[in-house]
Design a protein around this motif. Structure first.
Motif, PDB file in Angstrom:
ATOM      1  N   GLU A  36       2.039 -15.085  13.625  1.00  0.00           N
ATOM      2  CA  GLU A  36       2.623 -16.417  13.478  1.00  0.00           C
ATOM      3  C   GLU A  36       3.865 -16.296  12.598  1.00  0.00           C
ATOM      4  N   ARG A  37       4.588 -17.389  12.455  1.00  0.00           N
ATOM      5  CA  ARG A  37       5.847 -17.387  11.705  1.00  0.00           C
ATOM      6  C   ARG A  37       5.615 -16.881  10.276  1.00  0.00           C
ATOM      7  N   ALA A  38       6.293 -15.784   9.911  1.00  0.00           N
ATOM      8  CA  ALA A  38       6.184 -15.207   8.571  1.00  0.00           C
ATOM      9  C   ALA A  38       7.221 -15.852   7.659  1.00  0.00           C
ATOM     10  N   ALA A  39       6.790 -16.218   6.462  1.00  0.00           N
ATOM     11  CA  ALA A  39       7.706 -16.846   5.512  1.00  0.00           C
ATOM     12  C   ALA A  39       8.113 -15.863   4.421  1.00  0.00           C
ATOM     13  N   ASP A  74      -1.330   0.802  -5.532  1.00  0.00           N
ATOM     14  CA  ASP A  74      -0.280   1.719  -5.072  1.00  0.00           C
ATOM     15  C   ASP A  74       0.919   1.003  -4.433  1.00  0.00           C
ATOM     16  N   LEU A  75       0.908  -0.319  -4.398  1.00  0.00           N
ATOM     17  CA  LEU A  75       2.003  -1.133  -3.844  1.00  0.00           C
ATOM     18  C   LEU A  75       2.352  -0.762  -2.405  1.00  0.00           C
ATOM     19  N   ARG A  76       1.383  -0.300  -1.629  1.00  0.00           N
ATOM     20  CA  ARG A  76       1.653   0.036  -0.237  1.00  0.00           C
ATOM     21  C   ARG A  76       1.237  -1.058   0.741  1.00  0.00           C
ATOM     22  N   PRO A  77       0.228  -1.854   0.436  1.00  0.00           N
ATOM     23  CA  PRO A  77      -0.060  -2.973   1.340  1.00  0.00           C
ATOM     24  C   PRO A  77       0.986  -4.087   1.189  1.00  0.00           C
ATOM     25  N   LEU A  78       1.407  -4.605   2.305  1.00  0.00           N
ATOM     26  CA  LEU A  78       2.349  -5.719   2.328  1.00  0.00           C
ATOM     27  C   LEU A  78       1.540  -6.976   2.637  1.00  0.00           C
ATOM     28  N   TYR A  79       1.553  -7.929   1.720  1.00  0.00           N
ATOM     29  CA  TYR A  79       0.860  -9.193   1.906  1.00  0.00           C
ATOM     30  C   TYR A  79       1.875 -10.217   2.395  1.00  0.00           C
ATOM     31  N   VAL A  80       1.630 -10.779   3.569  1.00  0.00           N
ATOM     32  CA  VAL A  80       2.577 -11.674   4.232  1.00  0.00           C
ATOM     33  C   VAL A  80       2.004 -13.080   4.278  1.00  0.00           C
ATOM     34  N   THR A  81       2.746 -14.053   3.735  1.00  0.00           N
ATOM     35  CA  THR A  81       2.356 -15.452   3.881  1.00  0.00           C
ATOM     36  C   THR A  81       2.995 -15.984   5.153  1.00  0.00           C
ATOM     37  N   VAL A  98      -2.632 -15.619   5.520  1.00  0.00           N
ATOM     38  CA  VAL A  98      -2.044 -14.512   4.756  1.00  0.00           C
ATOM     39  C   VAL A  98      -2.495 -13.234   5.454  1.00  0.00           C
ATOM     40  N   TYR A  99      -1.543 -12.340   5.727  1.00  0.00           N
ATOM     41  CA  TYR A  99      -1.833 -11.094   6.420  1.00  0.00           C
ATOM     42  C   TYR A  99      -1.583  -9.917   5.487  1.00  0.00           C
TER      43      TYR A  99
END
Length: 190
Positions: free
Chosen positions: A161-164, A172-179, A184-185
């Protein structure tokens, strides 16, 4: 805690609706000022007092915002290059990313279109971040667009869906959390 207001107006006129913010290593605070918060859907409907949408910097004196660029349709996400010498700012309305050189006094020069976020699916430039290799990540059609420091598009991290906006997380700052629009993905990156 304590709240300190840093910017509400420019030359006596109320700012549109300050949106994204980034802090430079010297403490300078840079922010974009689109009109989204003045639109019915996103905020409280009201007419803007300013005739432009800009990018600003707040320095040592928080009572005075410095206008750095005023030729955007809707400035939105922004981030610095790894060395802090360039500032990337996306323009949601024009679906592109511009790049500015950062002057020693915190001002900007240049502003050429650096990359365009084109593709299939819903979305437009909004959130923007840099990774440890200097790659620029910017939301856009279909998900999160990834560009090398030389503006070569490596691809799109697809989001259903539309990512904001988004941020790196975990130890480790490797996962990207997308709202996104309603969810949230999480996507692990290299």
């Amino acid at each position: 805690g304590k709240i300190t207001v840093l910017a509400t107006a420019y030359q006596g006129k109320e700012l549109n609706s300050p949106n994204d913010v980034v802090v430079k290593s010297d403490g300078g605070i840079y922010f974009t000022d689109p009109t989204y918060g003045r639109l019915d859907y996103y905020g409280v409907k009201r007419d803007p007092e300013l005739t432009f949408r800009g990018v600003y910097r707040v320095g040592p004196d928080p009572r005075s915002s410095r206008l750095l660029a005023d030729d955007f349709d809707q400035p939105n996400g922004l981030c610095f290059s790894l060395d802090g010498r360039r500032l990337f700012v996306n323009d949601t309305g024009r679906t592109h990313i511009r790049v500015f050189d950062v002057k020693p006094d915190g001002g900007l020069s240049g502003g050429a279109v650096w990359a365009e976020t084109r593709g299939e699916g819903a979305g437009a430039p909004d959130g923007m971040k840099l990774d440890s290799a200097g790659n620029v990540y910017c939301s856009g059609p279909g998900g999160i667009h990834v560009f090398t420091p030389d503006a070569v598009c490596l691809g799109v991290i697809q989001v259903p869906e539309r990512a904001a906006n988004f941020a790196w997380g975990d130890d480790d700052l490797r996962p990207l959390y997308v709202t996104a629009s309603s969810s949230v993905y999480r996507s692990r990156v290299q």
